[in-house]
Design a protein around this motif. Structure first.
Motif, PDB file in Angstrom:
ATOM      1  N   LYS A   1     -10.122 -20.216   6.755  1.00 36.83           N
ATOM      2  CA  LYS A   1      -9.385 -21.222   7.498  1.00 36.83           C
ATOM      3  C   LYS A   1      -9.640 -21.375   9.086  1.00 36.83           C
ATOM      4  O   LYS A   1      -9.724 -20.430   9.953  1.00 36.83           O
ATOM      5  CB  LYS A   1      -7.757 -20.889   7.653  1.00 36.83           C
ATOM      6  N   GLY A   2     -10.203 -22.785   9.314  1.00 36.07           N
ATOM      7  CA  GLY A   2     -10.599 -22.959  10.839  1.00 36.07           C
ATOM      8  C   GLY A   2     -11.960 -22.717  10.943  1.00 36.07           C
ATOM      9  O   GLY A   2     -12.446 -23.037  11.931  1.00 36.07           O
ATOM     10  N   VAL A   3     -12.629 -21.991  10.215  1.00 36.71           N
ATOM     11  CA  VAL A   3     -14.129 -21.546  10.431  1.00 36.71           C
ATOM     12  C   VAL A   3     -15.079 -22.844  10.750  1.00 36.71           C
ATOM     13  O   VAL A   3     -15.727 -22.877  11.308  1.00 36.71           O
ATOM     14  CB  VAL A   3     -14.580 -20.802   9.423  1.00 36.71           C
ATOM     15  N   HIS A   4     -14.506 -23.892   9.893  1.00 37.55           N
ATOM     16  CA  HIS A   4     -15.458 -25.108  10.351  1.00 37.55           C
ATOM     17  C   HIS A   4     -15.392 -25.752  11.281  1.00 37.55           C
ATOM     18  O   HIS A   4     -16.341 -26.379  11.788  1.00 37.55           O
ATOM     19  CB  HIS A   4     -14.766 -26.283   9.259  1.00 37.55           C
ATOM     20  N   LEU A   5     -14.478 -25.606  12.199  1.00 36.53           N
ATOM     21  CA  LEU A   5     -14.350 -25.934  13.473  1.00 36.53           C
ATOM     22  C   LEU A   5     -15.503 -25.289  14.365  1.00 36.53           C
ATOM     23  O   LEU A   5     -16.100 -26.031  15.174  1.00 36.53           O
ATOM     24  CB  LEU A   5     -12.833 -25.650  14.139  1.00 36.53           C
ATOM     25  N   LYS A   6     -15.788 -24.243  14.055  1.00 33.96           N
ATOM     26  CA  LYS A   6     -16.892 -23.304  14.983  1.00 33.96           C
ATOM     27  C   LYS A   6     -18.230 -24.156  14.685  1.00 33.96           C
ATOM     28  O   LYS A   6     -19.124 -24.464  15.729  1.00 33.96           O
ATOM     29  CB  LYS A   6     -16.894 -21.969  14.571  1.00 33.96           C
ATOM     30  N   PHE A   7     -18.324 -24.502  13.246  1.00 33.18           N
ATOM     31  CA  PHE A   7     -19.465 -24.875  13.006  1.00 33.18           C
ATOM     32  C   PHE A   7     -19.749 -26.513  13.567  1.00 33.18           C
ATOM     33  O   PHE A   7     -20.951 -26.849  13.997  1.00 33.18           O
ATOM     34  CB  PHE A   7     -19.879 -25.301  11.428  1.00 33.18           C
ATOM     35  N   HIS A   8     -18.751 -27.126  13.615  1.00 33.76           N
ATOM     36  CA  HIS A   8     -18.566 -28.535  14.048  1.00 33.76           C
ATOM     37  C   HIS A   8     -18.984 -28.237  15.666  1.00 33.76           C
ATOM     38  O   HIS A   8     -19.825 -29.318  16.117  1.00 33.76           O
ATOM     39  CB  HIS A   8     -17.212 -29.348  14.078  1.00 33.76           C
ATOM     40  N   LYS A   9     -18.287 -27.445  16.225  1.00 34.63           N
ATOM     41  CA  LYS A   9     -18.702 -27.236  17.641  1.00 34.63           C
ATOM     42  C   LYS A   9     -19.924 -26.677  18.012  1.00 34.63           C
ATOM     43  O   LYS A   9     -20.573 -27.108  19.100  1.00 34.63           O
ATOM     44  CB  LYS A   9     -17.487 -26.329  18.357  1.00 34.63           C
ATOM     45  N   GLU A  10     -20.379 -25.852  17.508  1.00 35.05           N
ATOM     46  CA  GLU A  10     -21.868 -25.094  17.896  1.00 35.05           C
ATOM     47  C   GLU A  10     -22.957 -25.362  17.155  1.00 35.05           C
ATOM     48  O   GLU A  10     -24.078 -25.005  17.602  1.00 35.05           O
ATOM     49  CB  GLU A  10     -21.384 -23.408  17.821  1.00 35.05           C
ATOM     50  N   VAL A  11     -23.050 -26.335  16.114  1.00 36.85           N
ATOM     51  CA  VAL A  11     -24.232 -26.577  15.347  1.00 36.85           C
ATOM     52  C   VAL A  11     -24.372 -27.967  15.669  1.00 36.85           C
ATOM     53  O   VAL A  11     -23.807 -28.942  15.151  1.00 36.85           O
ATOM     54  CB  VAL A  11     -24.111 -26.424  13.835  1.00 36.85           C
TER      55      VAL A  11
END
Length: 140
Positions: free
Chosen positions: A90-100
């Motif tokens: 849950k919420g891990v996708h946001l890290k990918f959106h922000k950092e990749v």
């Protein structure tokens, strides 16, 4: 195998076929640790934490830093497709959106009515998301 087969319904509504859950556990003849070492290791190396995997040991932290060093430079299109009921990611996708970088300007997908094993609970929706992504981002 109790521990591995039951993971399939984590966060879901029990829609994962019992035969599919048994298949996830099939390579493991019993709960003896020598058979489960690989399965127990995998979650520690998933690069979802900037400070390491689930175990957060030094090797995990180093491996995750290396993974994020590569991901932070990834400029090819990147799709994230997560489920709406997975308490583990849950919420891990946001890290990918922000950092990749490759995740920018890509329509990402949250698939409804699925838990941790998205591919088992909503295979058509996941397949459709991947097909649409590939069609929208053809590679030379």
């Amino acid at each position: 195998v109790a521990g591995l087969g039951n993971v399939g319904n984590v966060g879901g509504d029990g829609a994962v076929d019992p035969d599919a859950l048994r298949a996830y556990a099939a390579p493991f003849p019993d709960n003896e640790e020598k058979y489960l070492a690989g399965a127990r290791r995998f979650p520690t190396i998933v690069p979802i934490f900037s400070d390491g995997g689930i175990a957060s040991g030094k090797a995990d932290i180093d491996a995750n830093k290396e993974a994020w060093a590569v991901l932070s430079q990834w400029s090819k299109p990147l799709l994230t497709a997560f489920s709406d009921r997975d308490p583990i990611f849950k919420g891990v996708h946001l890290k990918f959106h922000k950092e990749v970088p490759g995740a920018a300007n890509v329509p990402h997908v949250t698939i409804a009515n699925a838990g941790h094993y998205l591919q088992e609970e909503q295979p058509q929706a996941l397949s459709q998301a991947v097909v649409e992504f590939i069609r929208a981002h053809p590679q030379p």
